[in-house]
Enzyme design. Structure first.
Site, mmCIF file in Angstrom:
data_model
loop_
_atom_site.group_PDB
_atom_site.id
_atom_site.type_symbol
_atom_site.label_atom_id
_atom_site.label_comp_id
_atom_site.label_asym_id
_atom_site.label_seq_id
_atom_site.Cartn_x
_atom_site.Cartn_y
_atom_site.Cartn_z
ATOM 1 N N CYS A 231 30.935 35.618 -61.816
ATOM 2 C CA CYS A 231 32.339 35.959 -60.922
ATOM 3 C C CYS A 231 31.718 37.106 -60.088
ATOM 4 O O CYS A 231 32.177 37.419 -59.185
ATOM 5 C CB CYS A 231 33.396 36.057 -61.894
ATOM 6 S SG CYS A 231 32.979 37.457 -63.021
ATOM 7 N N GLU B 129 33.371 30.236 -53.714
ATOM 8 C CA GLU B 129 32.452 30.641 -54.536
ATOM 9 C C GLU B 129 31.356 29.776 -54.951
ATOM 10 O O GLU B 129 31.669 28.366 -55.317
ATOM 11 C CB GLU B 129 33.495 30.763 -55.888
ATOM 12 C CG GLU B 129 32.611 31.610 -56.946
ATOM 13 C CD GLU B 129 33.513 32.139 -58.024
ATOM 14 O OE1 GLU B 129 34.275 31.014 -58.372
ATOM 15 O OE2 GLU B 129 33.170 32.922 -58.724
ATOM 16 N N LYS C 150 40.511 30.593 -77.199
ATOM 17 C CA LYS C 150 39.858 29.023 -76.860
ATOM 18 C C LYS C 150 38.892 29.514 -76.011
ATOM 19 O O LYS C 150 38.893 29.842 -74.774
ATOM 20 C CB LYS C 150 41.008 28.429 -76.058
ATOM 21 C CG LYS C 150 40.921 26.997 -76.305
ATOM 22 C CD LYS C 150 41.315 26.239 -74.968
ATOM 23 C CE LYS C 150 40.193 26.616 -73.803
ATOM 24 N NZ LYS C 150 38.935 25.704 -73.841
ATOM 25 N N GLU D 94 41.516 37.396 -64.922
ATOM 26 C CA GLU D 94 40.080 37.706 -64.549
ATOM 27 C C GLU D 94 39.508 36.386 -63.910
ATOM 28 O O GLU D 94 39.111 35.505 -64.638
ATOM 29 C CB GLU D 94 38.976 38.163 -65.587
ATOM 30 C CG GLU D 94 39.429 39.317 -66.209
ATOM 31 C CD GLU D 94 39.309 40.652 -65.294
ATOM 32 O OE1 GLU D 94 38.798 40.540 -64.403
ATOM 33 O OE2 GLU D 94 39.755 41.608 -65.698
HETATM 34 P P1 NAD Z 1 37.820 27.284 -65.571
HETATM 35 O O1 NAD Z 1 38.985 27.935 -64.973
HETATM 36 O O2 NAD Z 1 37.318 26.030 -65.354
HETATM 37 O O3 NAD Z 1 37.744 27.424 -67.359
HETATM 38 C C1 NAD Z 1 37.930 28.676 -67.976
HETATM 39 C C2 NAD Z 1 38.806 28.245 -69.166
HETATM 40 O O4 NAD Z 1 39.924 27.756 -68.963
HETATM 41 C C3 NAD Z 1 37.925 27.536 -70.123
HETATM 42 O O5 NAD Z 1 37.885 27.677 -71.605
HETATM 43 C C4 NAD Z 1 38.575 26.093 -69.929
HETATM 44 O O6 NAD Z 1 38.517 25.259 -71.034
HETATM 45 C C5 NAD Z 1 40.034 26.548 -69.894
HETATM 46 N N1 NAD Z 1 40.914 25.796 -69.223
HETATM 47 C C6 NAD Z 1 40.664 24.820 -68.057
HETATM 48 N N2 NAD Z 1 41.821 24.170 -67.841
HETATM 49 C C7 NAD Z 1 42.941 24.934 -68.396
HETATM 50 C C8 NAD Z 1 44.256 24.600 -68.578
HETATM 51 N N3 NAD Z 1 44.893 23.754 -67.583
HETATM 52 N N4 NAD Z 1 45.075 25.619 -69.439
HETATM 53 C C9 NAD Z 1 44.195 26.213 -70.217
HETATM 54 N N5 NAD Z 1 42.832 26.469 -70.252
HETATM 55 C C10 NAD Z 1 42.286 25.788 -69.174
HETATM 56 O O7 NAD Z 1 36.435 28.155 -65.210
HETATM 57 P P2 NAD Z 1 34.813 27.933 -65.752
HETATM 58 O O8 NAD Z 1 34.373 26.984 -65.002
HETATM 59 O O9 NAD Z 1 34.781 27.939 -67.226
HETATM 60 O O10 NAD Z 1 34.537 29.381 -65.178
HETATM 61 C C11 NAD Z 1 33.827 29.662 -64.015
HETATM 62 C C12 NAD Z 1 34.732 30.549 -63.235
HETATM 63 O O11 NAD Z 1 35.427 31.790 -63.949
HETATM 64 C C13 NAD Z 1 34.664 30.866 -61.870
HETATM 65 O O12 NAD Z 1 35.599 30.964 -60.877
HETATM 66 C C14 NAD Z 1 34.301 32.531 -62.305
HETATM 67 O O13 NAD Z 1 34.227 33.452 -61.158
HETATM 68 C C15 NAD Z 1 35.361 32.913 -63.069
HETATM 69 N N6 NAD Z 1 35.073 34.111 -63.891
HETATM 70 C C16 NAD Z 1 35.492 35.254 -63.758
HETATM 71 C C17 NAD Z 1 35.359 36.280 -64.339
HETATM 72 C C18 NAD Z 1 36.180 37.409 -63.953
HETATM 73 O O14 NAD Z 1 35.974 38.539 -65.090
HETATM 74 N N7 NAD Z 1 36.943 37.822 -63.111
HETATM 75 C C19 NAD Z 1 34.164 36.431 -65.415
HETATM 76 C C20 NAD Z 1 33.715 35.160 -65.458
HETATM 77 C C21 NAD Z 1 33.776 33.923 -65.019
#
Ligand code: NAD
Length: 512
Positions: free
Chosen positions: A305, A402, A195, A271
């Site tokens: 991140c 962040e 997804k 992650e």
């Molecule tokens: P997000 O948590 O809003 O979304 C991530 C994914 O989860 C998306 O595909 C979103 O559609 C999905 N999602 C959202 N709500 C959900 C739910 N209730 N159930 C299932 N899936 C759901 O994060 P974002 O804004 O897309 O990304 C930014 C965040 O990701 C930042 O906090 C960043 O630090 C983190 N990040 C971490 C890493 C790592 O490797 N640690 C890498 C990249 C980004």
């Protein structure tokens, strides 16, 4: 800093954009077929540099995600039995196809996410490497064969694919976050439902077609883009055939998914978010530290991140550091990532731009000084100026949360203990960076710092061969490296009757 005018892209570029969008599937990939959503629903993808809608995608419903889960479950057994060499060669062909189609992939990422083309090309290289790395790891997943200490059994210890996986990716690295999960799952013999993030599904859709072109059998990789993340994830997480969820995204969503994972006791890889410190000691090479800070802060417009969220600088070098960093920040060019010479693209959406603005306002209200930038750039598009803040108090939101944008807050410290305490004063523990010419000190800080990753005199450390992941609320598990494969395998032990059990020992005359 300068901004480019946001005139429409040149004609040649327009043709390239139309061509790549025409090649990108907009449906759901279920059991090897691209199809519409069961209810015909769609959602739109916007270019954050212009605000224009660039694609209309099928939006998966609960029924569609169930169908994707069915396809993954049905394909699991034959995929697990497919020889490792075949799985490896699919990954290697996919790596070659990524090189051939690199320009398409880079352009798609710039269009849907905003990063400048040169950075998108860098992500294609980085993201592609996971395919090559796991093609190599797939055929070297060694087990163990040995006797128990008592000699009563022979032990066979092997790794098996964990089973069907749900993979959920964020918008900030649309290709690399997908390949970092899909490649080890393919190498291990797992089937998947992917997804992608709602804001950036195009790169994943293009990549999924590329995997089919590389020979991936139907049902192994299913892709369900959707306007509603929960509609996709909830039915799949509740399905007893699912064995694992691998999530990259924010800590709050990761926690929700961990709660959902408890019912079926799912394996999880998480992650999550970060709040990375970058420490510049008094014995650092300041030019090296500035170059590292620019890379660690400004990569991906700060939407990483691994970003250096907080710049912790020793009081004796802070003036020199700020002066040199300010010159570099001021020289950056903000604009549409498809235009030549642009080094900073837009934030991914209006909400992200507004959030960055709030961090700056909060810091200034608490006494921080704006050295460079500090304001949004008028639209269209969601641009924010590269911003350097100094004298930022440690309770400013830009230090405690962040930022996920091109804002660099500088905080000063007096000695090593204070630097370590400041660095560790966060619930996160993903990336950190240390600048000192005293390598013993650098390694000592490595012992004291509570982060899964540390760059020593370097600002970018991501690599397909390295185990990537955090501690504390930055997550669980590691992606990449040898560790990345084992996120998708489970260990099985078979105890075998001792083959010498009934054979007399020539020395003692008794059976073993
Ligand atoms: P997000 O948590 O809003 O979304 C991530 C994914 O989860 C998306 O595909 C979103 O559609 C999905 N999602 C959202 N709500 C959900 C739910 N209730 N159930 C299932 N899936 C759901 O994060 P974002 O804004 O897309 O990304 C930014 C965040 O990701 C930042 O906090 C960043 O630090 C983190 N990040 C971490 C890493 C790592 O490797 N640690 C890498 C990249 C980004």
């Amino acid at each position: 800093m300068s901004t480019t005018d946001k005139a429409p892209a040149a004609t040649g570029m327009k043709d390239r954009i139309e061509a790549v969008l025409a090649k990108t599937p907009t449906g759901l990939l279920i059991d090897g077929q691209w199809r519409d959503a069961s209810d015909g629903g769609t959602f739109e993808v916007e270019n954050p540099a212009t605000g224009e809608v660039i694609a209309t995608m099928a939006s998966a419903t609960r029924e569609d995600s169930q169908a994707a889960m069915d396809a993954a479950a049905d394909a699991q057994e034959s995929w697990a039995r497919t020889p490792a060499r075949e799985r490896s060669e699919i990954l290697r062909r996919a790596f070659d196809l990524v090189q051939e189609r690199a320009e398409d992939l880079a352009l798609l990422m710039t269009l849907e996410m905003g990063k400048p083309l040169a950075e998108a090309a860098g992500e294609v290289k980085y993201g592609g490497e996971f395919l090559r790395w796991f093609a190599e790891e797939a055929v070297r997943d060694y087990g163990r064969y040995l006797d128990t200490p008592e000699g009563n059994l022979r032990m066979l210890v092997t790794h098996k694919p964990v089973g069907p996986c749900l993979l959920i990716t964020p918008w900030n690295f649309p290709l690399a976050m997908a390949t970092r999960k899909v490649a080890p799952a393919v190498a291990a013999g797992c089937t998947m439902v992917l997804k992608p993030a709602r804001l950036t599904p195009l790169t994943s859709q293009y990549f999924a077609q590329l995997m089919l072109d590389a020979g991936l059998p139907a049902g192994v990789l299913n892709v369900v883009s959707s306007a509603s993340a929960a509609a996709v994830s909830e039915p799949i997480m509740a399905d007893p055939r699912l064995r694992k969820v691998s999530f990259t995204g924010s800590t709050p969503v990761g926690k929700q998914l961990m709660k959902l994972a408890t019912d079926n006791v799912l394996r999880t890889s998480m992650e999550l978010g970060g709040n990375g410190p970058l420490i510049v000691f008094e014995d650092a090479d300041v030019d090296k530290a500035v170059a590292g800070a620019m890379a660690a802060k400004m990569r991906n417009m700060g939407e990483a991140c691994t970003a250096a969220n907080r710049l912790l600088v020793h009081e004796s070098v802070v003036d020199e550091f700020v002066e040199k960093m300010a010159a570099k920040m001021a020289a950056l060019t903000v604009g549409n990532g498809v235009d030549d010479g642009v080094s900073v693209g837009p934030m991914v959406e209006a909400k992200a731009r507004d959030s960055v603005e709030e961090f700056v306002t909060d810091a200034v209200e608490r006494g921080a000084k704006v050295v460079v930038g500090g304001a949004r750039v008028d639209g269209p598009g969601y641009f924010f100026q590269p911003t350097l803040l100094r004298d930022v108090p440690v309770d400013a939101r830009a230090v405690t949360e962040e930022i996920f944008g091109p804002v660099a807050p500088v905080v000063t410290f007096k000695d090593e203990d204070e630097a370590v305490a400041l660095a560790n004063a966060t619930e996160y523990g993903l990336a950190s960076y240390v600048f000192t010419e005293n390598i013993s000190r650098g390694l000592r800080i490595g012992d004291r710092i509570e982060f899964g990753l540390m760059g020593l005199n370097v600002g970018v450390i991501s690599n397909a061969a390295a185990p990537f992941g955090g501690v504390k609320q930055s997550g669980l598990g590691r992606e990449g490296g040898a560790e990345g494969l084992h996120e998708y395998t489970t260990t099985q032990y078979i105890g075998v009757e001792n083959p010498w059990a009934n054979v007399p020992n020539p020395g003692t005359g008794t059976p073993a």
